[in-house]
Design an enzyme around this catalytic site. Structure first.
Site, PDB file in Angstrom:
ATOM      1  N   TYR A 144       0.823  -1.208   0.000  1.00  0.00           N
ATOM      2  CA  TYR A 144       0.000   0.000   0.000  1.00  0.00           C
ATOM      3  C   TYR A 144       0.859   1.262   0.000  1.00  0.00           C
ATOM      4  CZ  TYR A 144       1.170   0.589   4.898  1.00  0.00           C
ATOM      5  OH  TYR A 144       1.855   0.766   6.069  1.00  0.00           O
TER       6      TYR A 144
ATOM      7  N   ASP B 136       2.669   7.255   4.318  1.00  0.00           N
ATOM      8  CA  ASP B 136       2.911   5.899   4.770  1.00  0.00           C
ATOM      9  C   ASP B 136       2.868   4.975   3.565  1.00  0.00           C
ATOM     10  OD1 ASP B 136       3.341   3.744   6.456  1.00  0.00           O
ATOM     11  OD2 ASP B 136       1.272   3.633   7.158  1.00  0.00           O
TER      12      ASP B 136
ATOM     13  N   ILE C 153      -7.710   1.195  10.619  1.00  0.00           N
ATOM     14  CA  ILE C 153      -8.800   2.171  10.669  1.00  0.00           C
ATOM     15  C   ILE C 153     -10.058   1.591  10.001  1.00  0.00           C
ATOM     16  CG2 ILE C 153      -7.296   4.198  10.824  1.00  0.00           C
ATOM     17  CD1 ILE C 153      -7.705   4.612   7.799  1.00  0.00           C
TER      18      ILE C 153
ATOM     19  N   TYR D  18      -8.754   8.649  10.852  1.00  0.00           N
ATOM     20  CA  TYR D  18      -8.220   8.977  12.180  1.00  0.00           C
ATOM     21  C   TYR D  18      -9.054  10.013  12.918  1.00  0.00           C
ATOM     22  CZ  TYR D  18      -4.284   6.128  10.947  1.00  0.00           C
ATOM     23  OH  TYR D  18      -3.502   5.059  10.585  1.00  0.00           O
TER      24      TYR D  18
END
Length: 179
Positions: free
Chosen positions: A93, A105, A118, A144
């Site tokens: 990813y 990320d 999440i 988040y």
């Protein structure tokens, strides 16, 4: 008796200061929240060159009023399995904020349980076949939230390219299969 009043005053001062800081935090991010919500709405209505919606809405059973958007970049294997909530998966990813195309990320061969990420990721993964690669747009309330994390501001819409490489542990209630 004076010590009790002193500690009571100190306690009330800290509580009042903390609530003021929380209010300022929201005010600091109110414009960012509005921008992110507008972007998510724009993506919901985006059409491809043929006039067909580019992204498909995927609604959450846990949060019925919320949904993520996805676009299938690569279909999964025809006989590919779909992970369950408590399955363990391996993924590749990369993720970025809506207005920044630098990854915050990324990972290759990252293994985790579907229920440990999440809610937007959990929802996407439970609908992907092994081998599939999707572009997923996750609203802040399935990411988040109002708190953010160390590298992601509060109220952030997140965009991920996610490849479900393999289900490494496929769990269905009391039935467990490991490959």
């Amino acid at each position: 008796m004076k010590k009790i009043y002193y500690f009571l005053f100190l306690f009330l001062s800290v509580v009042t200061l903390n609530s003021c800081l929380d209010d300022n935090n929201y005010e600091d991010y109110a414009a960012w929240k509005t921008e992110n919500e507008a972007y998510f709405k724009e993506m919901t209505d985006t059409l491809d060159a043929d006039g067909v919606k580019y992204y498909t809405q995927l609604h959450s059973l846990a949060y019925p009023t919320y949904y993520i958007l996805y676009h299938e970049l690569t279909p999964g294997k025809e006989d590919g399995r779909v992970p369950f909530y408590n399955s363990t998966v391996s993924t590749n990813y990369s993720g970025h904020l809506y207005n920044v195309y630098t990854n915050f990320d990324s990972g290759t061969g990252v293994t985790f349980r579907v229920d440990e990420v999440i809610p937007g990721w959990t929802l996407a993964l439970q609908n992907m076949k092994e081998g599939a690669k999707w572009r997923v747009v996750i609203p802040w309330n399935l990411a988040y939230g109002a708190n953010g994390n160390t590298s992601i501001p509060p109220y952030s819409t997140l965009i991920f390219d996610v490849e479900l490489v393999k289900i490494t542990k496929w769990e269905t209630g009391s039935n467990t299969t490991t490959e």
